[in-house]
Design a protein around this motif. Structure first.
Motif, short mmCIF file in Angstrom:
data_model
loop_
_atom_site.label_atom_id
_atom_site.label_comp_id
_atom_site.label_asym_id
_atom_site.label_seq_id
_atom_site.Cartn_x
_atom_site.Cartn_y
_atom_site.Cartn_z
N MET A 100 26.26 33.91 44.98
CA MET A 100 26.29 34.25 43.28
C MET A 100 27.41 34.90 43.41
O MET A 100 28.19 35.40 42.32
N LEU A 101 27.47 36.33 43.98
CA LEU A 101 28.61 37.02 44.39
C LEU A 101 29.64 36.95 43.73
O LEU A 101 30.39 37.77 43.48
N ASP A 102 30.48 35.62 44.41
CA ASP A 102 31.14 35.16 44.32
C ASP A 102 31.97 35.05 42.96
O ASP A 102 32.85 34.75 41.93
N GLU A 103 30.70 34.28 42.09
CA GLU A 103 30.67 33.89 40.75
C GLU A 103 30.46 34.85 40.49
O GLU A 103 31.42 34.92 38.83
N THR A 104 30.03 36.37 40.17
CA THR A 104 30.38 37.22 39.67
C THR A 104 32.00 37.52 39.65
O THR A 104 32.39 38.37 38.87
N ASN A 105 31.77 38.07 41.33
CA ASN A 105 33.74 38.53 41.02
C ASN A 105 34.80 37.13 40.53
O ASN A 105 35.59 37.88 39.65
N ILE A 131 33.86 40.49 26.76
CA ILE A 131 34.72 41.30 26.92
C ILE A 131 33.94 42.55 26.02
O ILE A 131 33.52 43.73 25.92
N GLU A 132 34.19 42.07 25.11
CA GLU A 132 33.78 42.97 23.20
C GLU A 132 32.38 43.13 23.53
O GLU A 132 31.49 44.56 23.73
N HIS A 133 31.12 42.31 24.05
CA HIS A 133 29.56 42.80 24.54
C HIS A 133 30.19 43.41 25.29
O HIS A 133 29.09 44.50 25.43
N PHE A 134 30.56 43.24 26.32
CA PHE A 134 29.97 43.87 27.50
C PHE A 134 30.83 45.57 27.63
O PHE A 134 29.57 46.92 28.19
N THR A 135 32.12 45.55 26.77
CA THR A 135 32.64 47.23 26.35
C THR A 135 32.06 47.78 24.98
O THR A 135 32.15 48.81 25.48
N GLY A 136 31.45 46.97 24.82
CA GLY A 136 30.69 47.83 22.99
C GLY A 136 32.12 47.73 22.01
O GLY A 136 31.93 48.98 21.01
N ARG A 137 33.23 47.38 22.72
CA ARG A 137 34.95 47.90 21.78
C ARG A 137 35.04 46.56 21.31
O ARG A 137 34.42 45.30 20.97
N SER A 144 33.95 35.67 37.39
CA SER A 144 33.95 35.76 36.64
C SER A 144 34.59 37.18 35.65
O SER A 144 35.25 37.48 34.93
N ALA A 145 34.32 38.15 36.85
CA ALA A 145 34.64 39.82 36.26
C ALA A 145 35.90 38.97 36.20
O ALA A 145 37.36 40.01 35.61
N SER A 146 36.46 38.93 37.07
CA SER A 146 38.21 38.63 37.60
C SER A 146 39.38 37.96 35.76
O SER A 146 39.90 38.27 35.76
N ALA A 147 38.38 36.77 35.83
CA ALA A 147 38.47 36.20 35.06
C ALA A 147 38.67 36.98 33.32
O ALA A 147 39.80 36.95 32.61
N LEU A 148 37.41 37.58 32.86
CA LEU A 148 37.61 38.59 32.07
C LEU A 148 38.84 39.66 32.00
O LEU A 148 39.36 39.82 30.76
#
Length: 89
Positions: free
Chosen positions: A1-6, A47-53, A8-12
């Protein structure tokens, strides 16, 4: 699960960097990343959702660009800045 999160974050992060480098062009970002333009839209929305930008606003783009530029990368973490008065070795 952690690898999937990493992954996903890397792709974003990669999508954000490319989107900003392409001056906010959806089509050019999709072309560079070899993605469908709808995938780019989806990732930018996340990205906009996570950052509020809002990446349609120049101020928010500049703010995120500055944040990306100021983060420490493995290539620069070992180097120390020299002052203009330091001697060459």
């Amino acid at each position: 699960m952690l690898d999937e999160t990493n992954a996903s974050a890397s792709a974003l992060l990669q999508t954000l960097e490319t989107f900003l480098a392409c001056d906010g062009s959806w089509a050019r970002t999709a072309e560079v990343l070899h993605l469908h333009v709808n995938t780019v839209h989806y990732r930018i929305q996340r990205i906009e959702h996570f950052t509020g930008r809002d990446l349609s606003r120049l101020y928010d783009r500049a703010d995120l660009w500055a944040a990306l530029l100021s983060r420490e990368t493995p290539a620069t973490s070992g180097r120390r800045a020299r002052s203009s008065t330091s001697r060459a070795r």
